[in-house]
Motif scaffolding. Structure first.
Motif, PDB file in Angstrom:
ATOM      1  N   LEU A 243     -35.359 -19.095 -99.689  1.00 18.19           N
ATOM      2  CA  LEU A 243     -35.611 -18.917 -98.365  1.00 18.19           C
ATOM      3  C   LEU A 243     -36.293 -17.698 -97.906  1.00 18.19           C
ATOM      4  N   ARG A 244     -37.220 -17.679 -96.977  1.00 19.45           N
ATOM      5  CA  ARG A 244     -37.638 -16.805 -96.530  1.00 19.45           C
ATOM      6  C   ARG A 244     -37.586 -16.755 -94.958  1.00 19.45           C
ATOM      7  N   VAL A 245     -36.732 -15.745 -94.705  1.00 22.25           N
ATOM      8  CA  VAL A 245     -36.274 -15.431 -93.368  1.00 22.25           C
ATOM      9  C   VAL A 245     -37.155 -14.585 -92.614  1.00 22.25           C
ATOM     10  N   ASP A 246     -37.786 -14.991 -91.533  1.00 15.70           N
ATOM     11  CA  ASP A 246     -38.778 -14.064 -90.631  1.00 15.70           C
ATOM     12  C   ASP A 246     -37.955 -13.788 -89.542  1.00 15.70           C
ATOM     13  N   LEU A 247     -37.617 -12.308 -89.731  1.00 13.58           N
ATOM     14  CA  LEU A 247     -36.791 -11.684 -88.681  1.00 13.58           C
ATOM     15  C   LEU A 247     -37.700 -11.514 -87.451  1.00 13.58           C
ATOM     16  N   ARG A 248     -38.724 -11.624 -87.409  1.00 10.70           N
ATOM     17  CA  ARG A 248     -39.645 -11.576 -86.097  1.00 10.70           C
ATOM     18  C   ARG A 248     -39.205 -12.768 -85.186  1.00 10.70           C
ATOM     19  N   ASN A 249     -38.727 -13.898 -85.661  1.00  9.26           N
ATOM     20  CA  ASN A 249     -38.410 -15.033 -84.875  1.00  9.26           C
ATOM     21  C   ASN A 249     -37.076 -14.990 -84.379  1.00  9.26           C
ATOM     22  N   ASP A 250     -36.487 -14.034 -84.804  1.00  9.86           N
ATOM     23  CA  ASP A 250     -34.821 -13.868 -84.499  1.00  9.86           C
ATOM     24  C   ASP A 250     -34.482 -13.715 -83.109  1.00  9.86           C
ATOM     25  N   THR A 251     -34.890 -14.551 -82.379  1.00  8.35           N
ATOM     26  CA  THR A 251     -34.436 -14.678 -80.679  1.00  8.35           C
ATOM     27  C   THR A 251     -33.348 -15.085 -80.403  1.00  8.35           C
ATOM     28  N   PRO A 252     -32.443 -14.637 -79.558  1.00  9.08           N
ATOM     29  CA  PRO A 252     -31.108 -15.515 -79.420  1.00  9.08           C
ATOM     30  C   PRO A 252     -31.332 -16.691 -78.582  1.00  9.08           C
ATOM     31  N   HIS A 253     -30.253 -17.766 -78.617  1.00 17.28           N
ATOM     32  CA  HIS A 253     -30.720 -18.769 -78.030  1.00 17.28           C
ATOM     33  C   HIS A 253     -29.441 -18.930 -76.938  1.00 17.28           C
ATOM     34  N   THR A 254     -29.458 -19.276 -75.800  1.00 19.65           N
ATOM     35  CA  THR A 254     -28.427 -19.104 -74.830  1.00 19.65           C
ATOM     36  C   THR A 254     -27.754 -20.617 -74.497  1.00 19.65           C
ATOM     37  N   ALA A 255     -28.430 -21.656 -75.046  1.00 17.84           N
ATOM     38  CA  ALA A 255     -27.849 -23.035 -74.901  1.00 17.84           C
ATOM     39  C   ALA A 255     -26.569 -23.336 -75.668  1.00 17.84           C
ATOM     40  N   ILE A 256     -25.516 -23.887 -74.950  1.00 22.26           N
ATOM     41  CA  ILE A 256     -24.250 -24.007 -75.367  1.00 22.26           C
ATOM     42  C   ILE A 256     -24.164 -25.601 -76.203  1.00 22.26           C
ATOM     43  N   VAL A 257     -23.436 -25.735 -77.403  1.00 22.41           N
ATOM     44  CA  VAL A 257     -23.215 -26.780 -78.050  1.00 22.41           C
ATOM     45  C   VAL A 257     -21.816 -27.108 -77.760  1.00 22.41           C
ATOM     46  N   PRO A 258     -21.495 -28.333 -76.869  1.00 24.59           N
ATOM     47  CA  PRO A 258     -20.156 -28.736 -76.801  1.00 24.59           C
ATOM     48  C   PRO A 258     -19.613 -29.528 -77.908  1.00 24.59           C
ATOM     49  N   SER A 259     -18.433 -29.332 -78.200  1.00 21.86           N
ATOM     50  CA  SER A 259     -17.887 -30.251 -79.318  1.00 21.86           C
ATOM     51  C   SER A 259     -17.307 -31.494 -79.019  1.00 21.86           C
ATOM     52  N   GLY A 260     -17.288 -31.816 -77.705  1.00 17.90           N
ATOM     53  CA  GLY A 260     -17.017 -33.522 -77.291  1.00 17.90           C
ATOM     54  C   GLY A 260     -15.530 -33.334 -76.896  1.00 17.90           C
ATOM     55  N   SER A 261     -14.766 -32.119 -77.105  1.00 12.16           N
ATOM     56  CA  SER A 261     -13.472 -32.094 -76.588  1.00 12.16           C
ATOM     57  C   SER A 261     -13.465 -31.026 -75.628  1.00 12.16           C
ATOM     58  N   PRO A 262     -12.937 -31.176 -74.238  1.00 11.19           N
ATOM     59  CA  PRO A 262     -12.727 -30.253 -73.408  1.00 11.19           C
ATOM     60  C   PRO A 262     -11.868 -29.050 -73.855  1.00 11.19           C
ATOM     61  N   GLU A 263     -10.845 -29.448 -74.234  1.00 11.46           N
ATOM     62  CA  GLU A 263      -9.811 -28.573 -74.640  1.00 11.46           C
ATOM     63  C   GLU A 263     -10.292 -27.604 -75.618  1.00 11.46           C
ATOM     64  N   LEU A 264     -11.133 -28.201 -76.473  1.00 13.82           N
ATOM     65  CA  LEU A 264     -11.491 -27.343 -77.848  1.00 13.82           C
ATOM     66  C   LEU A 264     -12.709 -26.303 -77.343  1.00 13.82           C
ATOM     67  N   ASP A 265     -13.370 -27.028 -76.325  1.00 10.74           N
ATOM     68  CA  ASP A 265     -14.515 -25.985 -75.845  1.00 10.74           C
ATOM     69  C   ASP A 265     -13.833 -24.881 -74.966  1.00 10.74           C
ATOM     70  N   THR A 266     -12.578 -25.077 -74.169  1.00 12.69           N
ATOM     71  CA  THR A 266     -11.789 -24.079 -73.601  1.00 12.69           C
ATOM     72  C   THR A 266     -11.462 -23.189 -74.485  1.00 12.69           C
ATOM     73  N   LEU A 267     -10.933 -23.453 -75.668  1.00 15.01           N
ATOM     74  CA  LEU A 267     -10.296 -22.706 -76.748  1.00 15.01           C
ATOM     75  C   LEU A 267     -11.661 -21.787 -77.334  1.00 15.01           C
ATOM     76  N   LEU A 268     -12.710 -22.327 -77.230  1.00 10.72           N
ATOM     77  CA  LEU A 268     -13.944 -21.810 -77.826  1.00 10.72           C
ATOM     78  C   LEU A 268     -14.661 -20.816 -76.824  1.00 10.72           C
ATOM     79  N   GLY A 269     -14.303 -20.890 -75.547  1.00  8.60           N
ATOM     80  CA  GLY A 269     -14.762 -19.909 -74.506  1.00  8.60           C
ATOM     81  C   GLY A 269     -16.086 -20.731 -73.896  1.00  8.60           C
ATOM     82  N   GLY A 270     -15.872 -22.062 -73.689  1.00 14.56           N
ATOM     83  CA  GLY A 270     -16.889 -22.883 -73.244  1.00 14.56           C
ATOM     84  C   GLY A 270     -17.781 -23.640 -74.091  1.00 14.56           C
ATOM     85  N   GLY A 271     -17.645 -23.268 -75.619  1.00 13.27           N
ATOM     86  CA  GLY A 271     -18.439 -24.054 -76.485  1.00 13.27           C
ATOM     87  C   GLY A 271     -18.907 -23.079 -77.541  1.00 13.27           C
ATOM     88  N   VAL A 272     -19.848 -23.635 -78.370  1.00 13.26           N
ATOM     89  CA  VAL A 272     -20.693 -22.825 -79.365  1.00 13.26           C
ATOM     90  C   VAL A 272     -21.944 -22.689 -78.894  1.00 13.26           C
TER      91      VAL A 272
END
Length: 519
Positions: A243-272
């Motif tokens: 694998l070749r990793v292009d560090l120039r494209n290393d931009t942060p993503h702000t979207a949140i990926v929920p787990s499908g469980s509200p309680e688990l998302d709360t434990l995760l601080g809102g999700g992943v």
């Protein structure tokens, strides 16, 4: 042949000769610079003949004449190799020295033998075959025969130099095959060649052998160094570049990926956060695979594509467990949103696995990758010390492409101290979810906690968890614990406060006792 190109006012880029192998061309930066002499070296059985034939066939597809000069194998053997891959050599000239020499040099030679034929006679026959063929691509197989004929290293070097000058005057691209029969440390061929490709196979203690290649030299070209896995398949060699990793494209993503469980998302601080990696670790039976499947189900419900790699579990068992828990898997699997792949660690190299992940991301727009488990990935490593490097490259690639990765790690034993065992790979993950057993008055319960999250804050509490119908249920925070980090937590509060709400909301999960029967 790939034609030369220019880049603005820069000097023109030399024309490239494709090897016929997409992965190898990528490693070489687009193929071999044309009109040069190259050395392809490797022990017998590493795939030199197959690669050489692919090289000539690729040239024939672009209208370039090819010539295969064999000093050791017969034409029938070459045709047999080609036939095993479904190829035909009609567009390639084959010069078989063993038979041609018997008719043109001396009739008393009935079989080519190094001790009976002079090197100069062999060279003359080879050069004559090249002139007659007028080939643009030539393969000479193999140099070990010429080395035996020369007997003297100086004479052998002079003959190779003469070959190099002869082919250079005709703008011919040449592959010299060598089976590494030279004395150890003899690198004179490496110094004469414009580029060197080394093939090797690595024997495993168990399972199939692994093959890998390395480009050790390529003048004037920036290539991908290091070892790259490859396999010999029906239809030719398949190379899997690292694998070749292009560090120039290393931009942060702000979207949140929920787990499908509200309680688990709360434990995760809102999700992943999208583009991050999650390591779910714990002893066997604590619900790691169920939690990963829950993330996958939530993703396909959002319309995303998910690829689930099963290293430890059979597909039939996965489907059986999913149906038993009431998880909606059948529809997403049928329409392709959720693709399940069972991986056999002893058969699949790390490079090939990473290549499959890349193809899933780039060709199928996969947004969530699940590796269940990282222990199985470990078994595919030729050396355990390479695990963290392989995982790091893969996670960096996925992060740069905004793909979330869920990994599970099975810790040894049921109650043994698993925290230390996870330390080698846990630092690579952005989020670490810890699953645990704890005891209450002779009853074994499960707990879940988030011990790390790089992308934001998370809840520091320990919550009770239970695998039941619908997935992994996460209960309220448990405040009165001791010995959590020992791997054998114990609850010191009031027993009848445990799981009462969880069982009453569990929709009749299998094996779940009624609330009034809890201790």
């Amino acid at each position: 042949m790939i034609p030369p190109s220019t880049n603005g006012d820069a000097a023109p880029v030399a024309a490239r000769a494709s090897t016929g192998i997409a992965g190898l061309d990528a490693i070489l930066g687009g193929g071999l610079p044309a009109s040069h002499l190259y050395l392809l070296t490797g022990e017998p059985g590493t795939g030199k003949t197959t690669l050489a034939l692919q090289f000539l066939l690729a040239g024939a597809q672009h209208g370039a004449r090819g010539l295969y000069v064999t000093l050791s194998e017969t034409r029938a053997e070459l045709l047999e190799v080609a036939g095993s891959h479904g190829w035909t050599l009609d567009a390639i000239d084959v010069f078989e020295f063993a038979s041609e020499d018997s008719a043109t040099i001396n009739e008393e030679y009935t079989l080519f033998h190094p001790a009976e034929v002079e090197l100069q006679e062999t060279m003359d026959a080879v050069l004559k075959a090249v002139d007659v063929s007028k080939a643009q691509f030539v393969v000479l197989d193999s140099l070990s025969e010429m080395r035996l004929l020369a007997r003297d290293p100086l004479r052998f070097r002079r003959q190779i130099l003469a070959l190099k000058q002869f082919f250079a005057s005709r703008a011919t691209t040449v592959l010299l095959l060598d089976d590494q029969s030279a004395p150890e440390g003899d690198l004179q061929l490496h110094s004469l060649a414009h580029g060197v490709i080394e093939l090797e196979h690595v024997a495993q203690d168990y399972g199939s052998e692994r093959r890998r290649l390395q480009v050790t030299k390529l003048r004037g070209v920036r290539f991908r160094g290091g070892f790259h896995d490859f396999r010999i398949l029906t239809g030719g060699i398949a190379v899997f570049p690292r694998l070749r990793v292009d560090l120039r494209n290393d931009t942060p993503h702000t979207a949140i990926v929920p787990s499908g469980s509200p309680e688990l998302d709360t434990l995760l601080g809102g999700g992943v956060q999208r583009g991050t990696s999650v390591l779910v670790t714990g002893p066997a039976g604590t619900g790691k695979s169920v939690l990963a499947t829950q993330f996958a189900c939530a993703a396909v419900e959002r319309g995303e594509n998910v690829r689930f790699y099963l290293f430890d579990e059979r597909l039939s068992t996965f489907h059986l467990r999913g149906e038993g828990l009431g998880l909606k898997l059948r529809g997403p699997v049928a329409d392709g949103r959720l693709q399940l792949q069972q991986v056999e660690p002893t058969q699949l190299s790390p490079g090939e696995f990473a290549h499959q992940v890349v193809r899933a991301v780039e060709d199928e727009d996969v947004r969530l990758v699940v590796i269940d488990s990282i222990n199985g990935f470990l078994q595919s490593m030729p050396e355990e010390r390479l695990l963290t490097t392989q995982v790091h490259e893969l996670l960096s690639y996925l992060s740069n492409h905004g793909v979330t990765c869920i990994m599970t790690l099975v810790q040894r034993g049921i109650f043994g101290s698993p925290v230390d065992e996870a330390a080698d790979v846990s630092y690579l993950a952005d989020t670490v979810v810890l699953l645990r057993y704890f005891e209450v008055q002779g009853s074994v319960r499960q707990a879940i906690s988030v011990v790390k999250k790089r992308s934001g804050d998370h809840e520091r509490t320990i919550r009770e968890a239970r695998v039941q119908r619908g997935g992994l249920w996460v209960g309220d925070a448990l405040r009165e614990f001791q010995g959590v980090l020992t791997g054998v937590p114990s609850f010191t509060g009031v027993p009848n406060t445990l799981s009462r709400a969880g069982v009453s909301r569990g929709d009749g999960g299998e094996g779940a006792p009624p609330a009034d029967e809890l201790p």
